[in-house]
Motif scaffolding. Structure first.
Motif, PDB file in Angstrom:
ATOM      1  N   GLN A 149      82.528  38.235  78.665  1.00 15.57           N
ATOM      2  CA  GLN A 149      83.326  37.185  78.749  1.00 15.57           C
ATOM      3  C   GLN A 149      84.270  37.077  77.523  1.00 15.57           C
ATOM      4  OE1 GLN A 149      83.159  36.975  82.167  1.00 15.57           O
ATOM      5  NE2 GLN A 149      83.676  34.817  81.793  1.00 15.57           N
ATOM      6  N   ALA A 150      83.641  37.064  76.288  1.00 12.89           N
ATOM      7  CA  ALA A 150      84.414  36.904  74.914  1.00 12.89           C
ATOM      8  C   ALA A 150      85.645  37.913  74.871  1.00 12.89           C
ATOM      9  CB  ALA A 150      83.522  36.879  73.738  1.00 12.89           C
ATOM     10  N   GLN A 169      86.784  40.192  69.964  1.00 13.18           N
ATOM     11  CA  GLN A 169      86.668  38.854  69.748  1.00 13.18           C
ATOM     12  C   GLN A 169      85.745  38.527  68.969  1.00 13.18           C
ATOM     13  OE1 GLN A 169      88.868  36.674  70.819  1.00 13.18           O
ATOM     14  NE2 GLN A 169      88.019  34.846  71.651  1.00 13.18           N
ATOM     15  N   ILE A 170      85.292  39.513  67.983  1.00  8.72           N
ATOM     16  CA  ILE A 170      84.075  39.074  67.249  1.00  8.72           C
ATOM     17  C   ILE A 170      84.191  37.998  66.032  1.00  8.72           C
ATOM     18  CG2 ILE A 170      82.376  40.215  65.709  1.00  8.72           C
ATOM     19  CD1 ILE A 170      83.274  43.244  66.817  1.00  8.72           C
ATOM     20  N   SER A 171      83.284  37.157  65.972  1.00  6.13           N
ATOM     21  CA  SER A 171      83.337  36.077  65.097  1.00  6.13           C
ATOM     22  C   SER A 171      82.465  36.440  63.724  1.00  6.13           C
ATOM     23  CB  SER A 171      82.597  34.902  65.817  1.00  6.13           C
ATOM     24  OG  SER A 171      81.369  35.272  65.921  1.00  6.13           O
ATOM     25  N   ARG A 173      79.181  42.995  61.197  1.00  2.00           N
ATOM     26  CA  ARG A 173      79.728  41.553  60.864  1.00  2.00           C
ATOM     27  C   ARG A 173      78.498  40.638  60.404  1.00  2.00           C
ATOM     28  NH1 ARG A 173      79.602  37.784  65.676  1.00  2.00           N
ATOM     29  NH2 ARG A 173      77.442  37.940  66.456  1.00  2.00           N
ATOM     30  N   GLN A 174      78.825  39.679  59.328  1.00  2.00           N
ATOM     31  CA  GLN A 174      78.086  38.696  58.989  1.00  2.00           C
ATOM     32  C   GLN A 174      78.310  37.326  59.609  1.00  2.00           C
ATOM     33  OE1 GLN A 174      78.181  38.142  54.908  1.00  2.00           O
ATOM     34  NE2 GLN A 174      75.925  37.242  54.543  1.00  2.00           N
ATOM     35  N   ASN A 216      91.888  41.884  66.504  1.00  2.00           N
ATOM     36  CA  ASN A 216      90.937  40.797  66.522  1.00  2.00           C
ATOM     37  C   ASN A 216      91.612  39.419  67.176  1.00  2.00           C
ATOM     38  OD1 ASN A 216      88.996  38.625  65.601  1.00  2.00           O
ATOM     39  ND2 ASN A 216      87.966  40.314  65.427  1.00  2.00           N
ATOM     40  N   ALA A 217      91.290  39.124  68.197  1.00  2.00           N
ATOM     41  CA  ALA A 217      91.728  37.852  68.722  1.00  2.00           C
ATOM     42  C   ALA A 217      91.111  36.601  68.283  1.00  2.00           C
ATOM     43  CB  ALA A 217      91.728  38.242  70.281  1.00  2.00           C
TER      44      ALA A 217
END
Length: 306
Positions: free
Chosen positions: A26-27, A83-85, A99-100, A142-143
């Motif tokens: 979904q992300a 869409q990684i935070s 990712r951290q 990256n969005a």
């Protein structure tokens, strides 16, 4: 994936992992929609075509899923959207992408550069076979505006979504016009594209039966009464709920269904009532006698408006 989350039993040992995978999907979709809006606002200097969610299977039987394929008469661009935070890191010597999180947890992710590069190689291979000379490039976008890109990503083909228009402008400046017939290239790409089949690797006994109430987020099973599906929890009544249920059946179990299988799936005890329901659904019928079965059409969701 949405059908699986709706139908998988809550006590299933893999429910949580599937649910987390669904949230990631979904992300990803949200990120792709943001990219589509950005590209819709961009004024391309020349003719172009964008294929969103381009899917195909190569001659070795392996699939390609490309978030966006931008073709112009100067270049062809493979776009991989993420869409990684958190904060993103990269170790190029090891092809390790991580990712951290805000909590300080470090997690590894599939390397998007390798993913996009694989697509680039295949598209280049296709163009070569078709006798088309056109530069093929790729970029990871990256969005998620809150994402931080660590300095270890310097020099890597990754940008924030807001930088995509400027990136395209630079490509137009760096690559000269070609004589590529854009319509011909578009037709060739359309010819090899296909919707990839959804994997049905979940055992039947792990799938919940019933016409599930969408208003109740698929938590409650509806019952059939005088042509209507009624939720015993919220009281909503619907003639169309059966279409979504059968769409999910088709995705997770199969496109063939018998009278008995339909009765068991939707919770109708009477064979005659189920037969009338099947007639109203107007499914194609095959076989004879006890071997009769019905084919759930691919456009089952569209039929609810007929």
């Amino acid at each position: 994936m949405e059908a699986l989350i709706s139908r998988l039993k809550a006590e299933d040992e893999e429910f949580t992992s599937y649910q987390q995978a669904y949230y990631r999907v979904q992300a990803g979709i949200a990120g792709e929609l943001k990219m589509q809006r950005t590209l819709a606002d961009y004024h391309f200097p020349g003719p172009y075509k964008i294929f969103y969610n381009f899917e195909c299977i190569n001659e070795k039987g392996f699939s390609h899923q490309i978030d966006a394929l931008i073709i112009t008469t100067r270049f062809l661009l493979v776009v991989e959207v993420k869409q990684i935070s958190g904060t993103l890191f990269y170790k190029p010597a090891f092809h390790e992408f991580a990712r951290q999180t805000e909590e300080g947890i470090i997690e590894n992710f599939p390397n998007p550069f390798d993913q996009a590069y694989r697509h680039q190689l295949y598209i280049s291979y296709l163009l070569s076979n078709w006798g088309i000379q056109l530069p093929v490039l790729y970029i990871v976008v990256n969005a998620n505006i809150r994402t931080k890109l660590d300095s270890s990503l310097n020099g890597s083909p990754i940008i924030h979504l807001s930088g995509l228009p400027k990136f395209l402008e630079e490509l137009y400046q760096n690559y000269a016009e070609t004589t590529v017939n854009l319509m011909d290239l578009e037709r060739k790409l359309v010819a090899i594209s296909c919707r990839l089949p959804i994997s049905k690797n979940v055992e039947r006994d792990r799938i919940r039966n019933g016409v599930l109430c969408k208003k109740c987020e698929f938590q409650h099973v509806m019952y059939y009464h005088h042509g209507l599906w009624i939720c015993p929890h919220c009281g909503v009544k619907s003639k169309e709920a059966i279409f979504l249920a059968l769409h999910q059946y088709r995705l997770l179990i199969g496109d063939r269904i018998t009278n008995r299988e339909l009765r068991e799936f939707v919770g109708i005890d009477c064979k005659a009532v189920t037969s009338k329901l099947l007639k109203r659904l107007k499914f194609d019928q095959f076989g004879k006698g006890r071997g009769v079965y019905y084919l759930i059409p691919e456009d089952i969701l569209e039929r609810k408006n007929e």
